[in-house]
Design an enzyme around this catalytic site. Structure first.
Site, PDB file in Angstrom:
ATOM      1  N   TYR A  73      -1.737  -0.728  10.977  1.00 22.10           N
ATOM      2  CA  TYR A  73      -1.847  -1.378   9.658  1.00 22.10           C
ATOM      3  C   TYR A  73      -0.674  -0.987   8.774  1.00 22.10           C
ATOM      4  CZ  TYR A  73      -3.217  -1.845   4.735  1.00 22.10           C
ATOM      5  OH  TYR A  73      -3.221  -2.120   3.388  1.00 22.10           O
ATOM      6  N   LYS A 121       2.447  -3.294   7.221  1.00 22.88           N
ATOM      7  CA  LYS A 121       2.738  -3.446   5.792  1.00 22.88           C
ATOM      8  C   LYS A 121       4.164  -2.961   5.491  1.00 22.88           C
ATOM      9  CE  LYS A 121       0.335  -4.726   2.979  1.00 22.88           C
ATOM     10  NZ  LYS A 121      -0.031  -6.099   2.493  1.00 22.88           N
ATOM     11  N   THR A 136       0.826  -1.203   0.000  1.00 23.64           N
ATOM     12  CA  THR A 136       0.000   0.000   0.000  1.00 23.64           C
ATOM     13  C   THR A 136       0.863   1.258   0.000  1.00 23.64           C
ATOM     14  OG1 THR A 136      -1.461   1.253   1.463  1.00 23.64           O
ATOM     15  CG2 THR A 136      -0.097  -0.361   2.519  1.00 23.64           C
ATOM     16  N   ASP A 137       0.267   2.372  -0.448  1.00 23.10           N
ATOM     17  CA  ASP A 137       0.976   3.660  -0.347  1.00 23.10           C
ATOM     18  C   ASP A 137       0.988   4.182   1.089  1.00 23.10           C
ATOM     19  OD1 ASP A 137      -1.704   4.362  -0.104  1.00 23.10           O
ATOM     20  OD2 ASP A 137      -1.700   5.862  -1.701  1.00 23.10           O
ATOM     21  N   GLU A 138       0.211   3.540   1.980  1.00 25.29           N
ATOM     22  CA  GLU A 138       0.129   4.057   3.355  1.00 25.29           C
ATOM     23  C   GLU A 138       1.445   3.898   4.109  1.00 25.29           C
ATOM     24  OE1 GLU A 138      -3.539   3.256   5.402  1.00 25.29           O
ATOM     25  OE2 GLU A 138      -4.597   2.967   3.517  1.00 25.29           O
TER      26      GLU A 138
END
Ligand code: NAD
Ligand code: TYD
Length: 349
Positions: free
Chosen positions: A155, A159, A130-132
């Protein structure tokens, strides 16, 4: 270019994994797809009804937190390729209970890597991320593949950790890996705890539309099929060890997204959009709520020729129509009925 023969897909009963399998299983009949999924609350076999009878598709109910379960799948199917979707994926759940996120996203990924490190026949381990992991942007700037990791939520931290471990297995052990870091996806079969399906269903049902804080946080939205095509391209054509950012070039504030949903639901159900907009309620903000995400997808566009097909408007209309037209899926998820069905029909490994 790699030519997969047997692909182990993890988490293929979830939102993106099931959309990917629904596209790829019929398209690549010479490839065997083995879907290993624990069927947590987010995994739904109803999303895979169309591919279930296919000769080139097998489902295994299994937990990536069990190295033995992965080893058993490995012994039975001898995959040469892994596409790793399985994860706990909802930020709000990670705030109320981070442990499962570290167990599945970090330890589960490690277990997969450990089993496949020993294999000499693995041609590609593709990790979906993810870009998060990059944390929050201000008003300006875009995330590139070189942006420093700075995750905010449990989260995104889990990741980020898994991304680092995957890359370490490439540098240390030579495991052939690729990674994609993608922006927010929306589309059919997304569990209605995420913004888009929650708002669509609540809008249709006349329920409140809970917007966190001011509603001015920005996300970069991508229709799920466009993400699926990007994953395929990176899987077969990506450079060994490389990372590609994937995004829709469709930045919207949350309030813009909710207004668009209200308008499209109104148009598709012949209700007055302003009446639906009236269902918006501002609620307490998410702790550590990242202000803005936005992707620079130049690398995947120029190196692999990928770009999104759907605009935000066309993708969102398809999505709204899917939730209107798929009452069986919606009712079974909303009522929890799909859980009973899983208990009766699936044996855990
Ligand atoms: P999802 O929550 O809809 O699906 C996750 C799937 O993984 C479910 O089928 C679940 O049963 C399975 N799973 C969970 N724990 C497992 C375990 N221990 N063993 C085996 N299976 C397990 O998630 P999603 O939105 O489809 O996301 C898929 C991947 O894409 C995730 O890795 C996520 O981080 C990443 N991603 C998602 C988005 C997005 O907008 N949804 C954007 C970028 C990246
Ligand atoms: P979400 O779909 O949970 O994705 P992520 O947190 O991974 O970006 O949320 C998208 C945005 O919408 C995020 O800024 C939080 C916000 N949001 C709401 O305002 N209300 C809601 O009910 C939800 C679930 C999210």
């Amino acid at each position: 270019m790699i030519k997969p023969k047997t692909i182990l897909v993890t988490g293929g009963a979830g939102f993106i994994g099931s959309n990917w399998l629904n596209l790829m299983v019929p398209r690549h009949q010479d490839i065997q797809f083995v879907n290993m999924d624990k069927l947590t609350y987010a995994g739904n076999p109803l999303s895979l009804e169309a591919v279930e009878p296919s000769e080139n598709y097998r489902f295994v109910k299994g937990d990536i937190c069990s190295r033995k379960a992965i080893q058993d799948v490995w012994n039975e199917y001898q995959p040469d390729t892994v596409v790793h979707f399985a994860a706990e994926s909802h930020v709000d759940r990670s705030i109320s209970g981070p442990t499962d996120f570290i167990e599945t996203n970090v330890m589960g990924t490690l277990n997969l890597l450990e089993v496949f490190r020993a294999s000499k026949q693995i041609t590609r381990f593709h990790h979906i991320s993810t870009d998060e992991v990059f944390g929050a942007l201000g008003d300006e700037g875009l995330f590139t593949e070189e942006t420093r990791y700075d995750p905010s939520s449990p989260y995104s931290a889990s990741k980020a950790a898994s991304d680092h471990v995957v890359r370490a297995y490439n540098r240390t052990y030579g495991l052939p890996i690729t990674v994609t870091n993608c922006s927010n996806n929306y589309g059919p079969m997304q569990f209605p705890e995420k913004l888009v399906p929650l708002m669509i269903l609540n809008a249709m049902e006349g329920k409140p539309l809970p917007v966190y804080g001011s509603g001015r946080n920005v996300r970069d939205w991508l229709y799920v099929d466009d993400h699926c095509e990007a994953i395929w391209k990176v899987l077969v054509q990506g450079d060994d060890g490389a990372t590609y950012n994937v995004g829709g070039n469709a930045e919207k504030t949350n309030l813009d997204v909710v207004h668009a949903i209200c308008r499209i639901v109104g148009e598709e159900t012949e209700r007055e959009p302003n009446e639906i907009i009236g269902q918006i309620t501002y609620v307490k903000d998410r702790p550590g709520h990242d202000f803005r995400y936005a992707i620079d997808a130049t690398k995947i566009r120029t190196h692999l020729g990928w770009c999104p097909v759907e605009s935000f408007e066309s993708g969102m209309r398809k999505t709204v129509r899917w939730y209107i037209d798929n009452k069986k899926w919606v009712d079974s998820v909303r009522s929890g009925e799909y859980r009973n069905w899983i208990e009766q029909n699936y044996v855990k490994r």
